[in-house]
Design a protein around this motif. Structure first.
Motif, short mmCIF file in Angstrom:
data_model
loop_
_atom_site.label_atom_id
_atom_site.label_comp_id
_atom_site.label_asym_id
_atom_site.label_seq_id
_atom_site.Cartn_x
_atom_site.Cartn_y
_atom_site.Cartn_z
N UNK A 13 -22.83 -11.22 47.78
CA UNK A 13 -21.21 -11.19 47.56
C UNK A 13 -21.03 -11.19 46.12
N UNK A 14 -21.60 -12.34 45.56
CA UNK A 14 -21.40 -12.44 43.95
C UNK A 14 -22.02 -11.42 42.90
N UNK A 15 -23.21 -10.68 43.56
CA UNK A 15 -23.90 -9.94 42.52
C UNK A 15 -23.07 -8.85 41.94
N UNK A 16 -22.00 -8.10 42.65
CA UNK A 16 -21.52 -7.35 41.99
C UNK A 16 -20.63 -7.70 41.06
N UNK A 17 -20.05 -9.13 40.92
CA UNK A 17 -19.07 -9.52 39.98
C UNK A 17 -20.05 -10.15 38.76
N UNK A 18 -21.38 -10.56 38.98
CA UNK A 18 -22.25 -10.69 38.06
C UNK A 18 -22.52 -9.81 37.19
N UNK A 19 -22.88 -8.42 37.67
CA UNK A 19 -23.04 -7.30 36.90
C UNK A 19 -21.90 -6.91 35.90
N UNK A 20 -20.60 -7.12 36.55
CA UNK A 20 -19.50 -6.70 35.83
C UNK A 20 -19.08 -7.81 34.91
N UNK A 21 -19.32 -9.10 35.07
CA UNK A 21 -18.94 -10.13 34.11
C UNK A 21 -19.94 -9.82 32.97
N UNK A 22 -21.33 -9.78 33.15
CA UNK A 22 -22.14 -9.53 31.89
C UNK A 22 -21.68 -8.24 30.94
N UNK A 23 -21.26 -7.36 31.67
CA UNK A 23 -20.81 -6.38 30.91
C UNK A 23 -19.46 -6.55 30.10
N UNK A 24 -18.73 -7.38 30.62
CA UNK A 24 -17.44 -7.85 29.70
C UNK A 24 -17.70 -8.61 28.67
N UNK A 25 -18.76 -9.69 29.08
CA UNK A 25 -19.32 -10.59 27.97
C UNK A 25 -19.63 -9.82 26.87
N UNK A 26 -20.43 -8.69 27.14
CA UNK A 26 -21.03 -7.96 25.96
C UNK A 26 -19.75 -7.58 25.11
N UNK A 27 -18.91 -6.61 25.97
CA UNK A 27 -17.94 -5.96 25.29
C UNK A 27 -16.89 -7.17 24.50
N UNK A 28 -16.72 -8.19 24.73
CA UNK A 28 -15.71 -9.01 24.31
C UNK A 28 -16.54 -9.66 23.14
N UNK A 29 -17.86 -9.81 23.37
CA UNK A 29 -18.60 -10.35 22.09
C UNK A 29 -18.54 -9.55 20.91
N UNK A 30 -18.53 -8.36 20.97
CA UNK A 30 -18.05 -7.35 20.10
C UNK A 30 -16.68 -7.16 19.60
N UNK A 196 -20.74 0.73 25.42
CA UNK A 196 -21.38 1.48 26.28
C UNK A 196 -22.38 1.07 27.29
N UNK A 197 -23.17 -0.15 26.88
CA UNK A 197 -23.91 -0.87 27.60
C UNK A 197 -23.09 -1.68 28.60
N UNK A 198 -21.99 -2.09 28.10
CA UNK A 198 -21.10 -2.74 29.17
C UNK A 198 -20.49 -2.01 30.29
N UNK A 199 -20.35 -0.87 29.99
CA UNK A 199 -19.71 -0.04 31.01
C UNK A 199 -20.73 0.29 31.92
N UNK A 200 -22.19 0.51 31.23
CA UNK A 200 -23.26 0.88 32.39
C UNK A 200 -23.11 -0.24 33.37
N UNK A 201 -23.16 -1.43 32.85
CA UNK A 201 -23.56 -2.76 33.48
C UNK A 201 -22.37 -2.66 34.60
N UNK A 202 -20.96 -2.42 34.30
CA UNK A 202 -19.85 -2.61 35.23
C UNK A 202 -20.15 -1.36 36.40
N UNK A 203 -20.60 -0.10 35.75
CA UNK A 203 -21.07 0.84 36.96
C UNK A 203 -22.03 0.34 37.91
#
Length: 310
Positions: A13-30, A196-203
């Protein structure tokens, strides 16, 4: 044994959240606060499902899901990086757009099931040796290949951000784009690539729901999980490893909300459904209270960079 099954379900159940959270981390890091996670997940979920349903090929489904999320993120990038639009407003707009996008393109697929070839490809597979470890093997190493790829991403993104020159430059852009630009780092290029990488992970996170977790396309498949992922970034202190723990914690709450409904308790079932969202509020309050200097958000998070201000 029932508790082991509960934890196994929590990881899934947490896997979808993990992908999206990793994506948002990359976006916020930049330095970009992209609140469009919910929308990008919706776009990935619907396009991934349509591609999977049409072609019956799991890899094509995943590719198109990542592409849909990346395109959504690039629209956000174009508006906030090149046109200097407000990041919060643009992110919220992207979320609304993504929900509408999924409703429009997914209306003819509601209630339809993922083809057998995709269900079989993403079925749980036990990892040799690791899968034989008592309890741990059942919880973490008897999962879908989609879940295993998220483990790999946690490690890869940590190495990328903290052990590579690209990652160092990315963090510098998020902390001080003026200094990064003066050092010769192409600030806009780093922002576009990471967003773009962040969006791909959220997708990919959204597609996990429609292709693996539910397998039958419902209305509003993401159902607010994108907002939880945004909050998880703060809980994880922008650290991929802590994002994994946070995602599984909220995955457990999600499973618990269903599990508790089988008992006759003097509380409305809607309270259990709201558990993950209530926990999100408490987590945000708690993490805000214990924030220290080295665990703060990137200094330029949410601020647009105007080169002329140098």
């Amino acid at each position: 044994m029932e508790f082991i099954f509960f934890l196994t379900a929590a990881v899934k159940a947490g896997t979808c959240l993990l992908y999206a959270t990793l994506g948002e981390i990359i976006s916020e890091k930049v330095g970009h606060l992209n609140l469009g996670v919910e929308g990008m997940m919706q776009m990935g979920a619907v396009i991934g499902f349509i591609a999977g349903f049409t072609f019956g090929n799991p890899l094509l489904a995943v590719f198109f899901a990542a592409l849909a999320g990346a395109v959504g993120a690039l629209i956000y990038g174009l508006l906030t990086i090149s046109l200097k639009a407000n990041q919060v407003v643009t992110g919220l707009t992207l979320s609304i757009f993504g929900v509408g996008f999924a409703a429009f393109f997914g209306k003819n697929f509601v209630g339809k099931k993922v083809p057998e070839a995709i269900t079989a490809f993403f079925a749980p597979v036990q990892v040799p040796v690791l899968g034989d470890i008592p309890a741990v093997g059942q919880i973490f190493f008897n999962q879908s290949i989609y879940v295993y790829f998220s483990y790999f991403l946690v490690i890869a993104i940590y190495i990328y951000l903290y052990k590579t020159k690209w990652g160092l430059n990315t963090r510098m852009v998020g902390e001080n784009p003026v200094a990064a630009d003066a050092s010769g780092i192409p600030v806009d290029r780093y922002k576009y690539v990471n967003i773009a990488l962040s969006g791909a992970l959220c997708g990919l996170g959204g597609a996990f729901l429609s292709l693996v977790y539910i397998s039958i396309y419902p209305v509003n498949v993401v159902s607010g999980r994108g907002w939880i992922a945004v909050a998880l970034v703060i809980f994880a202190m922008w650290n991929p490893g802590k994002a994994l723990l946070g995602a599984y914690f909220f995955g457990a709450l999600d499973i618990a909300s269903f599990w508790l409904q089988q008992y006759t308790l003097p509380v409305s079932i809607y309270f259990f459904t709201a558990l993950p969202y209530l926990a999100t509020v408490f987590v945000l309050i708690f993490t805000s209270m214990r924030k220290t200097r080295n665990k703060k958000e990137p200094a330029w998070l949410g601020k647009n960079y105007f080169k002329e201000d140098r």
